[in-house]
Design an enzyme around this catalytic site. Structure first.
Site, PDB file in Angstrom:
ATOM      1  N   ASN A 208       0.851  -1.188   0.000  1.00  0.00           N
ATOM      2  CA  ASN A 208       0.000   0.000   0.000  1.00  0.00           C
ATOM      3  C   ASN A 208       0.887   1.238   0.000  1.00  0.00           C
ATOM      4  O   ASN A 208       2.113   1.131  -0.030  1.00  0.00           O
ATOM      5  CB  ASN A 208      -0.960  -0.022   1.201  1.00  0.00           C
ATOM      6  CG  ASN A 208      -0.223  -0.116   2.522  1.00  0.00           C
ATOM      7  OD1 ASN A 208       0.596   0.740   2.848  1.00  0.00           O
ATOM      8  ND2 ASN A 208      -0.505  -1.167   3.291  1.00  0.00           N
ATOM      9  N   ASP A 276      -4.210  -6.655   4.673  1.00  0.00           N
ATOM     10  CA  ASP A 276      -5.223  -7.573   5.189  1.00  0.00           C
ATOM     11  C   ASP A 276      -5.072  -8.974   4.609  1.00  0.00           C
ATOM     12  O   ASP A 276      -5.453  -9.954   5.257  1.00  0.00           O
ATOM     13  CB  ASP A 276      -6.619  -7.045   4.867  1.00  0.00           C
ATOM     14  CG  ASP A 276      -6.944  -5.779   5.645  1.00  0.00           C
ATOM     15  OD1 ASP A 276      -6.520  -5.686   6.814  1.00  0.00           O
ATOM     16  OD2 ASP A 276      -7.615  -4.887   5.090  1.00  0.00           O
ATOM     17  N   LYS A 286       9.671 -16.412 -10.557  1.00  0.00           N
ATOM     18  CA  LYS A 286       8.949 -15.316 -11.183  1.00  0.00           C
ATOM     19  C   LYS A 286       7.874 -15.863 -12.108  1.00  0.00           C
ATOM     20  O   LYS A 286       8.127 -16.722 -12.955  1.00  0.00           O
ATOM     21  CB  LYS A 286       9.917 -14.429 -11.969  1.00  0.00           C
ATOM     22  CG  LYS A 286       9.232 -13.249 -12.654  1.00  0.00           C
ATOM     23  CD  LYS A 286      10.215 -12.424 -13.453  1.00  0.00           C
ATOM     24  CE  LYS A 286       9.490 -11.303 -14.179  1.00  0.00           C
ATOM     25  NZ  LYS A 286      10.419 -10.501 -15.021  1.00  0.00           N
ATOM     26  N   PRO A 303      -2.694 -12.416   9.629  1.00  0.00           N
ATOM     27  CA  PRO A 303      -3.023 -12.343  11.065  1.00  0.00           C
ATOM     28  C   PRO A 303      -3.419 -10.924  11.454  1.00  0.00           C
ATOM     29  O   PRO A 303      -2.893  -9.946  10.919  1.00  0.00           O
ATOM     30  CB  PRO A 303      -1.718 -12.763  11.741  1.00  0.00           C
ATOM     31  CG  PRO A 303      -0.646 -12.522  10.735  1.00  0.00           C
ATOM     32  CD  PRO A 303      -1.284 -12.785   9.405  1.00  0.00           C
ATOM     33  N   PHE A 323      -4.756   2.000  14.749  1.00  0.00           N
ATOM     34  CA  PHE A 323      -4.998   3.040  13.748  1.00  0.00           C
ATOM     35  C   PHE A 323      -6.024   2.527  12.739  1.00  0.00           C
ATOM     36  O   PHE A 323      -6.032   1.332  12.405  1.00  0.00           O
ATOM     37  CB  PHE A 323      -3.704   3.418  13.034  1.00  0.00           C
ATOM     38  CG  PHE A 323      -2.944   4.516  13.721  1.00  0.00           C
ATOM     39  CD1 PHE A 323      -2.723   5.729  13.093  1.00  0.00           C
ATOM     40  CD2 PHE A 323      -2.454   4.344  15.009  1.00  0.00           C
ATOM     41  CE1 PHE A 323      -2.028   6.752  13.724  1.00  0.00           C
ATOM     42  CE2 PHE A 323      -1.760   5.354  15.654  1.00  0.00           C
ATOM     43  CZ  PHE A 323      -1.551   6.577  15.004  1.00  0.00           C
ATOM     44  N   LYS A 337     -14.500  -0.534  14.276  1.00  0.00           N
ATOM     45  CA  LYS A 337     -13.230  -1.242  14.398  1.00  0.00           C
ATOM     46  C   LYS A 337     -12.770  -1.260  15.844  1.00  0.00           C
ATOM     47  O   LYS A 337     -12.274  -2.293  16.329  1.00  0.00           O
ATOM     48  CB  LYS A 337     -12.171  -0.573  13.519  1.00  0.00           C
ATOM     49  CG  LYS A 337     -10.807  -1.246  13.567  1.00  0.00           C
ATOM     50  CD  LYS A 337      -9.823  -0.612  12.585  1.00  0.00           C
ATOM     51  CE  LYS A 337      -8.476  -1.325  12.628  1.00  0.00           C
ATOM     52  NZ  LYS A 337      -7.510  -0.750  11.648  1.00  0.00           N
ATOM     53  N   LYS A 341     -12.018  -4.829  17.617  1.00  0.00           N
ATOM     54  CA  LYS A 341     -10.646  -5.231  17.930  1.00  0.00           C
ATOM     55  C   LYS A 341     -10.398  -5.411  19.421  1.00  0.00           C
ATOM     56  O   LYS A 341      -9.533  -6.186  19.829  1.00  0.00           O
ATOM     57  CB  LYS A 341      -9.641  -4.198  17.390  1.00  0.00           C
ATOM     58  CG  LYS A 341      -9.748  -3.946  15.889  1.00  0.00           C
ATOM     59  CD  LYS A 341      -9.367  -5.160  15.066  1.00  0.00           C
ATOM     60  CE  LYS A 341      -9.366  -4.818  13.580  1.00  0.00           C
ATOM     61  NZ  LYS A 341      -9.022  -5.961  12.734  1.00  0.00           N
TER      62      LYS A 341
END
Length: 398
Positions: A208, A276, A286, A303, A323, A337, A341
């Site tokens: 990301n 995720d 490759k 995880p 976060f 969340k 969590k």
């Protein structure tokens, strides 16, 4: 500055011992008094004369020197300092410390001291990665020993990887943080940061746009308040902060293992943008274009590090902060969340392309806890970090 501070510096064996000479100079420039202890192996790389000349003090070398025992016994020597620093901390010294051995002056001092200890490991990459060394590291962390480095780099033996001793100025920064008289002095805080890279094959990966800037700023702010910071980072764009213990990882599974190894801590700040999902059964070769069309990629769930730590029965941090990077309905999604969590706080922000947060210098966050949602104004990430660090210090104080 370190004016009035007394550092007991133990110089272990290894080519990195030459850096201890510059470390002594840097510490004295900042007003510290340095009492050097040189191991037998250390003498193979630096001379007692050079160490003594730079420290401006006598070098201690032998456990059974009766003159030294009459002037200053090894018990007293181990306790008169504000901080004991081991640089370089070889695999052998770390093993002795973890096992409680005391067969020379250095190991006896380390066993007898009630003074905080900071180690700067230095060894061959294979020695650093060996399960025995990693077990010893976990034991030392559980005993409250702080660490700076090791860094990645070229080895004297010709190999490359983690094992290079931290540079003298990095060690100085760690010493200053350890001796800081801030509200987090004596507290150990874990910070995760950066993205994770989940391999598709040896040259491709899923990632990301996280730069690691916010996590790095948080680690730096916590360290400035006196915390002993363990910084677990994925492959971030920004350089890691100085004066903290740095653990570099690539994948979510590696990050979970590093987090578990760092426990127990007083607080955990999970600022990393962990992927995720990962590719199930990533190829060891490759992937090539084929007339059969695009390859089929099967995904597996990574995880959930934040949830795992939040729900620990043993070694759960007193304060767990997650976060939430959202692109819409920030408060609603982040609140869900937080409940899901089981953490204490969620720091939420809008990371949509229009916000410019990912890779940018500013951030706008909402802190969610049992009392509700607190929206902070847009400010530089460094200022967000300082405000969050102050909030953490207040929470741990209470």
């Amino acid at each position: 500055m370190l004016t009035g501070k007394h550092i007991l510096l133990i110089v272990g064996g290894g080519i990195a011992a030459f850096k201890s000479l510059d470390l002594i100079r840097r510490l004295r420039e900042r007003g510290a008094t340095v009492t050097p202890v040189l191991t037998k192996a250390g003498e193979a790389f630096v001379t007692p004369l050079s160490v003594s000349a730079l420290a401006g003090r006598k070098v201690y070398r032998d456990l059974f020197d009766l003159t030294d025992e009459a002037e200053m016994g090894h018990i007293q020597l181990s306790r008169v300092a504000d901080l004991v620093v081991v640089a370089p901390a070889t695999a052998d010294l770390m093993a002795k410390m973890a096992s409680g051995l005391a067969n020379d002056l250095a190991s006896t001092l380390l066993l007898a001291t009630d003074t905080p200890v900071l180690i700067a490991p230095a060894m061959n990459v294979r020695m650093w990665q060996h399960p025995a060394t990693q077990r010893n590291l976990v034991a030392l962390q559980e005993d409250g020993v702080a660490r700076v480095g090791p860094n990645d780099g070229d080895m004297a033996c010709g190999e490359f990887g983690p094992g290079r001793m931290a540079e003298p100025l990095e060690i100085v920064a760690a010493i200053e943080a350890k001796l800081a008289d801030g509200p987090l002095a004596g507290k150990r805080v874990l910070v995760t940061s950066g993205p994770t890279h989940e391999p598709i094959d040896p040259v491709r990966y899923i990632a990301n746009r996280s730069s690691g800037a916010q996590g790095t700023a948080i680690a730096r702010a916590l360290s400035a308040l006196g915390a002993d910071v363990v910084f677990v980072t994925g492959p971030a764009d920004v350089p890691p902060p100085e004066g903290v213990s740095i653990v570099k990882v690539q994948t979510a599974e590696e990050m979970l293992n590093a987090v578990t190894a760092a426990l127990p801590v007083d607080a955990g700040v999970f600022a990393a943008a962990v992927a995720d999902w990962r590719v199930a059964g990533a190829s060891d070769r490759k992937l090539k274009k084929s007339k059969d069309g695009l390859p089929d990629l099967a995904f597996a769930e990574n995880p959930d590090i934040l949830k795992n730590v939040s729900n620990l029965r043993k070694n759960r941090p007193e304060l767990v902060i997650g976060f939430a990077a959202e692109t819409n309905d920030v408060v609603e999604n982040a609140t869900a969340k937080w409940k899901r969590k089981g953490c204490d706080w969620i720091v939420a922000n809008d990371v949509s392309a229009a916000s410019g947060v990912m890779g940018g210098s500013d951030n706008t966050v909402v802190v969610i806890d049992a009392s509700g949602a607190e929206t902070w104004p847009t400010m530089p990430k460094e200022q967000v970090a300082r405000r969050l660090a102050d909030r953490i210090a207040q929470a741990l104080k209470n």
